[in-house]
Design an enzyme around this catalytic site. Sequence first.
Site, short mmCIF file in Angstrom:
data_model
loop_
_atom_site.label_atom_id
_atom_site.label_comp_id
_atom_site.label_asym_id
_atom_site.label_seq_id
_atom_site.Cartn_x
_atom_site.Cartn_y
_atom_site.Cartn_z
N GLU A 57 0.87 -1.18 0.00
CA GLU A 57 0.00 0.00 0.00
C GLU A 57 0.90 1.22 0.00
O GLU A 57 1.74 1.39 0.90
CB GLU A 57 -0.93 0.02 1.22
N TYR B 223 -10.76 -3.50 3.46
CA TYR B 223 -9.83 -3.11 4.51
C TYR B 223 -10.66 -2.86 5.75
O TYR B 223 -11.42 -1.90 5.82
CB TYR B 223 -9.12 -1.83 4.05
N ASP C 177 -5.55 10.17 9.58
CA ASP C 177 -4.24 9.68 9.99
C ASP C 177 -3.79 10.25 11.32
O ASP C 177 -4.04 11.42 11.62
CB ASP C 177 -3.20 9.99 8.91
#
Lengths: 262, 400
Positions: A47, A173, A58
Amino acid sequence: MSRIAACFAALEGKKALIPFITAGDPHPSRTVELMHGLVDGGADIIELGVPFSDPMADGPVIQRASERALVHKVGLRDVLAMVAEFRKTNTTTPVVLMGYLNPVFVMGYAAFATAAREAGVDGVLTVDCPPEEAADLSAALIAADLDPVFLIAPTTPEARVREIARHARGYVYYVSLKGVTGAGNLDIDDVARKIAALRAHIQVPIGVGFGIRDAATAKAISVTADAVVVGSRLVQEIEAATEQTAKERLTGLVAELKAAIL
Amino acid sequence: MERYDLPDAKGHFGPYGGVYVAETLMAALDELKNEYERVKADPTFWEEFRQELKHYVGRPSPIYHAKRWSEQLGGAQIFFKREDLNHTGAHKISNAIGQALLARRMGKKRVIAETGAGQHGVATATVAARYGMECFVYMGSEDIKRQSPNVFRMKLLGATVVPVESGSKTLKDALNEAMRDWVTNVDSTFYILGTAAGPHPYPMMVRDFLSVIGEESKEQMPELTGRQPDVVVACVGGGSNAIGMFYPYINVDGVRMVGVEAGGHGIDSGMHAAPLSGGAGVGVLHGAKSYLMQDANGQVVETHSVSAGLDYPGVGPEHSYLKDIGRAEYVAIDDKEALAAFHDCCHLEGIIPALESSHALAWAAKVAPTMGKDKVILVNLSGRGDKDINTVAGLAGITL
C-alpha cells in the site's frame, strides 16, 4: 486474473502481509528502493500512500510522513511515476494506492484511472470516499481494470456491510479500531468477532489494519484476517533511520512481521 | 425562480456537499441525520430552542440604522443586523445552542469543536457550561497567538483548549484535529461544527439554526423602512453567518445577496482566503465538495487573512451552489479595506466590529456611494471586535 486476486490465490490460505509507506518519504528519490525493500522482506502487497495536505484519518506518524513528502511537492503524478519505475523490475507484487479523494478528483477520475493502469497500479483506496459518493470513481477504476478497495469500520452496521460488499473488489480493509492510523487501542478479540461476522457478506479477502505495531499483534490478527496491514510502525522505522539505512531496516522489520503471521 | 429546497436527501446542493468522510464516521453521521430529521418535525425542540435564544442569547438582535456613516458616504442607507449584541458577542451562539440541544437529546455528554477566531470555541464552551457537558476545543497554535483573549474566555468557561500544531496551524488544521478526535471518541462525543461546511447534515443543520438571523431581519426591516432591503451583505469564511442571513431571503425576489470573502493581501498576490471570488477550482475537503483553494496537485494551500475567522481555504457547499446559479454574488475585500472599515465603524457609529464583519462593512461602504439615497443595504454585523483589539493594536505597532 488481477495481480491482487493472483496474489491471494498463490498464498493458498496463508495470510498476506501488506506494508504501507508514504510515497516521497523520506525523499522522493528513495521511494522505489524502499518498495523493493518491502518486497525483499516478504511483502505480498504494497500500500503506497499518496501524500495529502489534510490527512484527517491519519495519526501523527503518517501525518508527518505526508508533510515530509510535501516538502518535495510530491503529487499524484509523481507517485504514479514511482510505481512505473518499480514495475520495471517487479511485475508481480500488487500495488494499491491509498490516500484522500481530492488529488484524484482534481486530476479527473478517467485520466487518473488510465494513468494509474499504465503505471502498473492494481487497486485504489480513497479514505474519504465512501460508497455513497464513489459511483463515478469506481466506474472509472473498474473500466481501467483497477480494484476499488473500501474500508469497513467497527461502527459499520450490517446493512452498510452488505452495500460495501457489492462494490468491493480486490480486498476490503477492515479498520480495526475507532480512531486514526497508528492508534494504540486495538482489541484483538473484538476484531476476531467482527471478522467472523463480516464473512457472512464479504466474498473478497479481508485485510485488517490500524494499530498493528509488532509481530505478536500481527500474528494474532492473522488468525482471523486474510491480510495484515502495517503502516505507522513502518513509517516510524523510516523516521528513525537515515536515508541510507531505511531500506535495510524496513526489510528487516517486514521479514520479522512476515515470519510471525500465519 | 422555482421554490428552493436543498439539500437533497443525500446532502447535495447541486454538485456540491455530500458526505466525504472515512467509513468510521458514516454511522455517526447517519445517526445525526436521522435524529435531526426527527427534531425538525418536533415543535417541542424548536420551542425550547426559541426560549433559549430569547432568554439566554437575548434575541431578537436589533437592527440599527448607521445614519452618520450612511450620511458621510452620501448614498444608500446602511443598516446593521446587530449579531454583535448576542450573548458571547457573535452569531455563533445560536448554532451552538441548536447543536447542544441535539447533543443532549442524543445522550452525548462530551462535545468538541474547532475554532479559528475563537468565537465558535467560546460559544461551544458557553453552551457546554450551560448544559453541563465536557468540552474540548481544537484551535490552531497560530490562532491561539492572535486570539489570546478568546482562549482565556474558553478556559474560564471550563473548556479544554487543545493547540493544533499540524499543517498551517490555523482553522483548517483545527477542523482536521476535531475530526480525528471524533473518529476516536465517536460513541461518547458530539461534534459541534461551527460553520456551514463539513459533511451532511452539518451544512443544512448550521444553516437552519442560524436562519433566525434572516428570519428576524425579514420581520424587522419592514417595520423600520417599510420594505425589505435592496441588498443583504455578509462576510464569508466557511459561510455560517452569511447563510443564516441569506437562506430566508433566497425566495424573496428583488433582494440582492452579496457574500464578502477575505482578500488578504489582494487576490492578485495569491495570499487571500477567497475560494469563491478568487478563481479557485472545486475540490473535496472536510467532508464536502465545494470551491477550494488548492494547487495543481490537489493539495490545499495556505490562506491569508487579517481575520482568523475568515482564514479558511474552503467554503460551505451551499454558497458554491448559490454562486453557480447566480442567486448570490461573492466578492473580496482585502485586509486594508477591512481595517479602514473597522476604524470608520468605531469612529462614526461607536461600534467596534469584528475584523470578520469589517469585511462586509467595507463592501457596503464601498458600494453605498454608487447607490441612491433611497436604497437600503443590510449588513450582517456578525460579531463584536473586542477579541481583535490585540491584532489591530499590533498592526499599528502598539503593544497592549
